[in-house]
Write an enzyme that holds these catalytic residues in place. Structure first.
Site, PDB file in Angstrom:
ATOM      1  N   GLY A  10       0.843  -1.191   0.000  1.00 28.98           N
ATOM      2  CA  GLY A  10       0.000   0.000   0.000  1.00 28.98           C
ATOM      3  C   GLY A  10       0.874   1.235   0.000  1.00 28.98           C
ATOM      4  N   CYS A  11       0.443   2.257   0.684  1.00 30.95           N
ATOM      5  CA  CYS A  11       1.183   3.513   0.753  1.00 30.95           C
ATOM      6  C   CYS A  11       2.530   3.306   1.433  1.00 30.95           C
ATOM      7  CB  CYS A  11       0.358   4.531   1.530  1.00 30.95           C
ATOM      8  SG  CYS A  11       1.210   6.094   1.786  1.00 30.95           S
ATOM      9  N   PHE A  12       3.585   3.857   0.839  1.00 32.87           N
ATOM     10  CA  PHE A  12       4.915   3.643   1.429  1.00 32.87           C
ATOM     11  C   PHE A  12       5.080   4.295   2.787  1.00 32.87           C
ATOM     12  CE2 PHE A  12       6.697   6.700  -2.078  1.00 32.87           C
ATOM     13  CZ  PHE A  12       6.118   7.818  -1.500  1.00 32.87           C
TER      14      PHE A  12
END
Length: 181
Positions: A10-12
């Site tokens: 997902g989002c880093f």
């Protein structure tokens, strides 16, 4: 001796924040890999036009935390059964992915994934991409150490913090202590 692991979940910002908590992890860098555009920007990657995944590259001391332990944390900290999404973050850039650095990592990753699938740990099959790391591009500086610098922002409070809290609860014995790297 330091080794590298590269994970997309997902989002880093979430991946970075989770692994910054782990004893034996000396550095976590947010970035992009797995795409076809050289030196992509955040805007390009988020637009879904480059094929890159948002990832975190983790520098770790295998004498303090081994690669298999990192895999356990990786698979426990996100939903590896949803294709190209984590929560409200949708697109190939948010795919669950492991970009291995050598054949040993590939073997351990594939074996761990197979064990999870057979065990029924998840209600649906794991869709995590397992690919060799080719090129890693560091994300822009304002994306580095994001949660620690911006923890009060709504996204951090509602998306990142619950993942960090879960890792702190489930992997309490693997957390950094004062003076630990």
């Amino acid at each position: 001796m330091t080794e590298l692991a590269t994970f997309g979940a997902g989002c880093f910002w979430c991946v970075e924040a989770v692994f910054q908590q782990i004893s034996g992890v000396s550095k976590v860098v947010s970035g992009y890999t797995g795409g076809k555009v050289k030196d992509p920007t955040y805007r390009e990657v988020c637009g879904g036009r480059t094929g890159h995944a948002e990832v975190a590259q983790i520098s770790f001391d295998p004498e303090k935390v081994n690669y298999t332990e990192l895999l356990e944390i990786f698979w426990s900290s996100h939903d590896p059964t949803t294709l190209n999404r984590q929560g409200a973050d949708v697109g190939t850039q948010y795919r669950s992915a492991i970009f291995y650095h050598n054949e040993e990592q590939k073997k351990l990753t594939e074996s761990f994934k197979q064990e999870l699938d057979v065990s029924g740990t998840f209600d649906s099959p794991i869709v995590t991409e397992i690919s060799p790391l080719e090129v890693f591009y560091k994300a822009e500086e304002h994306h580095q150490n994001y949660f620690n610098l911006n923890g009060g922002q709504p996204y951090c409070q509602f998306v990142v913090k619950p993942k960090v809290d879960k890792v702190k609860r489930v992997f309490a014995n693997k957390l950094k202590t004062i003076g630990d790297s």
